[in-house]
Design a protein around this motif. Sequence first.
Motif, PDB file in Angstrom:
ATOM      1  N   SER A  33     -42.632  -4.922   2.582  1.00 16.86           N
ATOM      2  CA  SER A  33     -41.452  -4.942   1.543  1.00 16.86           C
ATOM      3  C   SER A  33     -40.602  -3.693   1.768  1.00 16.86           C
ATOM      4  O   SER A  33     -39.499  -3.752   1.359  1.00 16.86           O
ATOM      5  CB  SER A  33     -42.325  -4.258   0.266  1.00 16.86           C
ATOM      6  N   ALA A  34     -40.942  -2.749   2.502  1.00 19.76           N
ATOM      7  CA  ALA A  34     -39.993  -1.620   2.855  1.00 19.76           C
ATOM      8  C   ALA A  34     -38.960  -2.115   3.772  1.00 19.76           C
ATOM      9  O   ALA A  34     -37.558  -1.895   3.643  1.00 19.76           O
ATOM     10  CB  ALA A  34     -40.609  -0.581   3.535  1.00 19.76           C
ATOM     11  N   ARG A  35     -39.388  -3.077   4.680  1.00 20.25           N
ATOM     12  CA  ARG A  35     -38.221  -3.818   5.577  1.00 20.25           C
ATOM     13  C   ARG A  35     -37.450  -4.610   4.995  1.00 20.25           C
ATOM     14  O   ARG A  35     -36.236  -4.594   5.139  1.00 20.25           O
ATOM     15  CB  ARG A  35     -39.001  -4.419   6.829  1.00 20.25           C
ATOM     16  N   ILE A  36     -37.893  -5.319   4.002  1.00 21.44           N
ATOM     17  CA  ILE A  36     -36.996  -6.439   3.339  1.00 21.44           C
ATOM     18  C   ILE A  36     -36.215  -5.630   2.617  1.00 21.44           C
ATOM     19  O   ILE A  36     -34.720  -5.788   2.607  1.00 21.44           O
ATOM     20  CB  ILE A  36     -37.962  -7.280   2.529  1.00 21.44           C
ATOM     21  N   GLU A  37     -36.506  -4.427   1.889  1.00 17.69           N
ATOM     22  CA  GLU A  37     -35.389  -3.778   1.161  1.00 17.69           C
ATOM     23  C   GLU A  37     -34.236  -2.886   1.964  1.00 17.69           C
ATOM     24  O   GLU A  37     -33.313  -2.840   1.816  1.00 17.69           O
ATOM     25  CB  GLU A  37     -36.243  -2.844   0.273  1.00 17.69           C
ATOM     26  N   ASP A  38     -34.818  -2.416   3.256  1.00 21.11           N
ATOM     27  CA  ASP A  38     -33.905  -1.826   3.985  1.00 21.11           C
ATOM     28  C   ASP A  38     -32.946  -2.782   4.354  1.00 21.11           C
ATOM     29  O   ASP A  38     -31.808  -2.499   4.674  1.00 21.11           O
ATOM     30  CB  ASP A  38     -34.974  -1.255   5.195  1.00 21.11           C
ATOM     31  N   ILE A  39     -33.315  -4.191   4.929  1.00 17.33           N
ATOM     32  CA  ILE A  39     -32.257  -5.100   5.328  1.00 17.33           C
ATOM     33  C   ILE A  39     -31.346  -5.363   4.217  1.00 17.33           C
ATOM     34  O   ILE A  39     -30.041  -5.462   4.598  1.00 17.33           O
ATOM     35  CB  ILE A  39     -33.135  -6.342   5.998  1.00 17.33           C
ATOM     36  N   THR A  40     -31.782  -5.745   3.091  1.00 18.43           N
ATOM     37  CA  THR A  40     -31.156  -6.553   2.039  1.00 18.43           C
ATOM     38  C   THR A  40     -30.130  -5.160   1.626  1.00 18.43           C
ATOM     39  O   THR A  40     -28.909  -5.493   1.296  1.00 18.43           O
ATOM     40  CB  THR A  40     -31.851  -6.971   1.094  1.00 18.43           C
ATOM     41  N   ALA A  90     -26.615  -8.522  -7.316  1.00 17.15           N
ATOM     42  CA  ALA A  90     -27.537  -8.222  -8.293  1.00 17.15           C
ATOM     43  C   ALA A  90     -28.854  -9.124  -8.045  1.00 17.15           C
ATOM     44  O   ALA A  90     -29.854  -8.550  -8.322  1.00 17.15           O
ATOM     45  CB  ALA A  90     -26.660  -8.723  -9.506  1.00 17.15           C
ATOM     46  N   GLY A  91     -28.567 -10.116  -7.633  1.00 16.43           N
ATOM     47  CA  GLY A  91     -29.800 -11.143  -7.067  1.00 16.43           C
ATOM     48  C   GLY A  91     -30.713 -10.397  -5.960  1.00 16.43           C
ATOM     49  O   GLY A  91     -32.003 -10.432  -6.124  1.00 16.43           O
ATOM     50  N   LEU A  92     -29.990  -9.717  -5.105  1.00 13.68           N
ATOM     51  CA  LEU A  92     -30.802  -9.057  -4.183  1.00 13.68           C
ATOM     52  C   LEU A  92     -31.624  -7.931  -4.822  1.00 13.68           C
ATOM     53  O   LEU A  92     -32.730  -7.455  -4.399  1.00 13.68           O
ATOM     54  CB  LEU A  92     -30.021  -8.450  -3.021  1.00 13.68           C
ATOM     55  N   ILE A  93     -31.052  -7.157  -5.559  1.00 11.62           N
ATOM     56  CA  ILE A  93     -31.568  -6.131  -6.405  1.00 11.62           C
ATOM     57  C   ILE A  93     -32.728  -6.473  -7.235  1.00 11.62           C
ATOM     58  O   ILE A  93     -33.999  -5.959  -7.408  1.00 11.62           O
ATOM     59  CB  ILE A  93     -30.416  -5.355  -7.257  1.00 11.62           C
ATOM     60  N   LEU A  94     -32.771  -7.732  -7.980  1.00 14.04           N
ATOM     61  CA  LEU A  94     -33.682  -8.040  -8.762  1.00 14.04           C
ATOM     62  C   LEU A  94     -34.903  -8.732  -8.147  1.00 14.04           C
ATOM     63  O   LEU A  94     -35.950  -8.703  -8.665  1.00 14.04           O
ATOM     64  CB  LEU A  94     -33.162  -9.150  -9.680  1.00 14.04           C
ATOM     65  N   MET A  95     -34.800  -8.965  -6.854  1.00 16.14           N
ATOM     66  CA  MET A  95     -35.902  -9.747  -5.971  1.00 16.14           C
ATOM     67  C   MET A  95     -36.248  -8.416  -5.008  1.00 16.14           C
ATOM     68  O   MET A  95     -37.351  -7.829  -5.165  1.00 16.14           O
ATOM     69  CB  MET A  95     -35.611 -10.921  -5.462  1.00 16.14           C
ATOM     70  N   PRO A  96     -35.570  -8.482  -3.854  1.00 17.82           N
ATOM     71  CA  PRO A  96     -36.133  -7.746  -2.767  1.00 17.82           C
ATOM     72  C   PRO A  96     -36.333  -6.245  -3.233  1.00 17.82           C
ATOM     73  O   PRO A  96     -37.289  -5.533  -2.922  1.00 17.82           O
ATOM     74  CB  PRO A  96     -35.033  -7.641  -1.673  1.00 17.82           C
ATOM     75  N   ALA A  97     -35.401  -5.564  -3.818  1.00 19.68           N
ATOM     76  CA  ALA A  97     -35.395  -4.232  -4.297  1.00 19.68           C
ATOM     77  C   ALA A  97     -36.377  -3.752  -5.371  1.00 19.68           C
ATOM     78  O   ALA A  97     -36.641  -2.602  -5.689  1.00 19.68           O
ATOM     79  CB  ALA A  97     -33.970  -3.413  -4.569  1.00 19.68           C
ATOM     80  N   THR A  98     -36.714  -4.716  -6.203  1.00 21.09           N
ATOM     81  CA  THR A  98     -37.641  -4.576  -7.379  1.00 21.09           C
ATOM     82  C   THR A  98     -38.748  -5.422  -7.350  1.00 21.09           C
ATOM     83  O   THR A  98     -39.941  -5.098  -7.112  1.00 21.09           O
ATOM     84  CB  THR A  98     -36.625  -4.506  -8.857  1.00 21.09           C
ATOM     85  N   ARG A  99     -38.668  -6.610  -7.681  1.00 21.82           N
ATOM     86  CA  ARG A  99     -39.667  -7.690  -8.022  1.00 21.82           C
ATOM     87  C   ARG A  99     -40.297  -7.853  -6.505  1.00 21.82           C
ATOM     88  O   ARG A  99     -41.674  -8.006  -6.587  1.00 21.82           O
ATOM     89  CB  ARG A  99     -39.185  -9.117  -8.433  1.00 21.82           C
ATOM     90  N   HIS A 100     -39.824  -7.902  -5.429  1.00 18.11           N
ATOM     91  CA  HIS A 100     -40.485  -8.204  -4.242  1.00 18.11           C
ATOM     92  C   HIS A 100     -41.713  -6.988  -3.913  1.00 18.11           C
ATOM     93  O   HIS A 100     -42.642  -7.197  -3.617  1.00 18.11           O
ATOM     94  CB  HIS A 100     -39.779  -8.406  -3.147  1.00 18.11           C
ATOM     95  N   LYS A 110     -50.353  -7.162  -4.211  1.00 22.09           N
ATOM     96  CA  LYS A 110     -51.247  -7.722  -3.420  1.00 22.09           C
ATOM     97  C   LYS A 110     -52.080  -6.576  -2.717  1.00 22.09           C
ATOM     98  O   LYS A 110     -53.300  -6.704  -2.200  1.00 22.09           O
ATOM     99  CB  LYS A 110     -50.356  -8.530  -2.333  1.00 22.09           C
ATOM    100  N   ALA A 111     -51.323  -5.576  -2.189  1.00 20.69           N
ATOM    101  CA  ALA A 111     -52.077  -4.382  -1.652  1.00 20.69           C
ATOM    102  C   ALA A 111     -53.051  -3.772  -2.655  1.00 20.69           C
ATOM    103  O   ALA A 111     -54.322  -3.284  -2.066  1.00 20.69           O
ATOM    104  CB  ALA A 111     -51.063  -3.396  -1.156  1.00 20.69           C
ATOM    105  N   MET A 112     -52.706  -3.654  -3.876  1.00 21.63           N
ATOM    106  CA  MET A 112     -53.984  -3.271  -4.691  1.00 21.63           C
ATOM    107  C   MET A 112     -55.022  -4.027  -4.818  1.00 21.63           C
ATOM    108  O   MET A 112     -56.335  -3.449  -4.930  1.00 21.63           O
ATOM    109  CB  MET A 112     -53.186  -3.023  -6.174  1.00 21.63           C
ATOM    110  N   ARG A 113     -54.809  -5.206  -4.796  1.00 22.58           N
ATOM    111  CA  ARG A 113     -56.094  -6.075  -4.768  1.00 22.58           C
ATOM    112  C   ARG A 113     -56.897  -6.053  -3.674  1.00 22.58           C
ATOM    113  O   ARG A 113     -58.120  -6.063  -3.719  1.00 22.58           O
ATOM    114  CB  ARG A 113     -55.577  -7.782  -4.946  1.00 22.58           C
ATOM    115  N   VAL A 114     -56.210  -5.717  -2.325  1.00 23.36           N
ATOM    116  CA  VAL A 114     -57.272  -5.415  -1.241  1.00 23.36           C
ATOM    117  C   VAL A 114     -57.787  -4.338  -1.459  1.00 23.36           C
ATOM    118  O   VAL A 114     -58.903  -4.131  -1.156  1.00 23.36           O
ATOM    119  CB  VAL A 114     -56.015  -5.342  -0.050  1.00 23.36           C
ATOM    120  N   LYS A 115     -57.207  -3.126  -1.798  1.00 25.07           N
ATOM    121  CA  LYS A 115     -58.100  -1.888  -2.067  1.00 25.07           C
ATOM    122  C   LYS A 115     -58.974  -2.263  -3.051  1.00 25.07           C
ATOM    123  O   LYS A 115     -60.179  -1.402  -2.720  1.00 25.07           O
ATOM    124  CB  LYS A 115     -57.106  -0.745  -2.717  1.00 25.07           C
ATOM    125  N   GLN A 116     -59.048  -2.934  -4.178  1.00 26.73           N
ATOM    126  CA  GLN A 116     -60.275  -3.079  -5.135  1.00 26.73           C
ATOM    127  C   GLN A 116     -61.132  -3.697  -4.528  1.00 26.73           C
ATOM    128  O   GLN A 116     -62.197  -3.551  -4.758  1.00 26.73           O
ATOM    129  CB  GLN A 116     -59.333  -3.511  -6.336  1.00 26.73           C
TER     130      GLN A 116
END
Length: 228
Positions: A87-94, A201-211, A218-224
């Motif tokens: 998720s960090a890589r996707i945000e960095d790239i976009t 705007a679309g990149l912000i709404l998905m990679p930078a927030t929703r993604h 998903k990570a929290m489900r693994v922890k739980q």
Amino acid sequence: MNSEERKHWNENHKLLSGIISKPEAHAKAVTLFLELHAALYASDISKPDHPTYEDTLWHNILETTLRSYPVHTPGSHNSIVWHIWHSARIEDITMNILGADSGQVLHSEHYAESLQTSFIHSGNGMNEHEIARFSAEVNLSALAAYRRAVAARTRSMISALQPGQFTAKATPEQFRRVLEEKAVLETEQWLLDYWGGKTLAGLILMPATRHNFVHLNKAMRVKQKLQK
């Protein structure tokens, strides 16, 4: 985040979707983005009044939990460290190549070395052996620092935008840079095609927030599952 906080986050994300491309609502959109974004990253990024979603994920987590792979949870078998990194890589790239047309945090702040992994792409298209190797070798403190650095760069970039700039689209040269810098594997052209249809705007709404939100879930489900 508890269920009520996730509901509130989703409602505000829907609100942002409705105003982000309107120049007259620019200031409100930036403020709302910063609020949504802050909730997904470590609290030292924005110093909120209560722990963020990422704070909760890292709290009392074991290294074995972070690195465990595969983990069979709904929607993913990947490790927590993979979700955080991807998720960090996707945000960095976009945000930096396609949004600001600047250098990736991964390279400009030398995280490609400190992460201590040979993988520098987005994480899409990895096979099971590669995910297992990444999960075992990535440096945890560098990973946490990289996420913070990516978040800080995004927040600075979005805060500096002027009304009307949310509707801009990345140029062909910017997309060439993504491949030249090996930020996305050549086998994953579908991802570039997907981004190519988005405005900033679309990149912000998905990679930078929703993604980010999706992968923290998903990570929290693994922890739980692993630390009941």
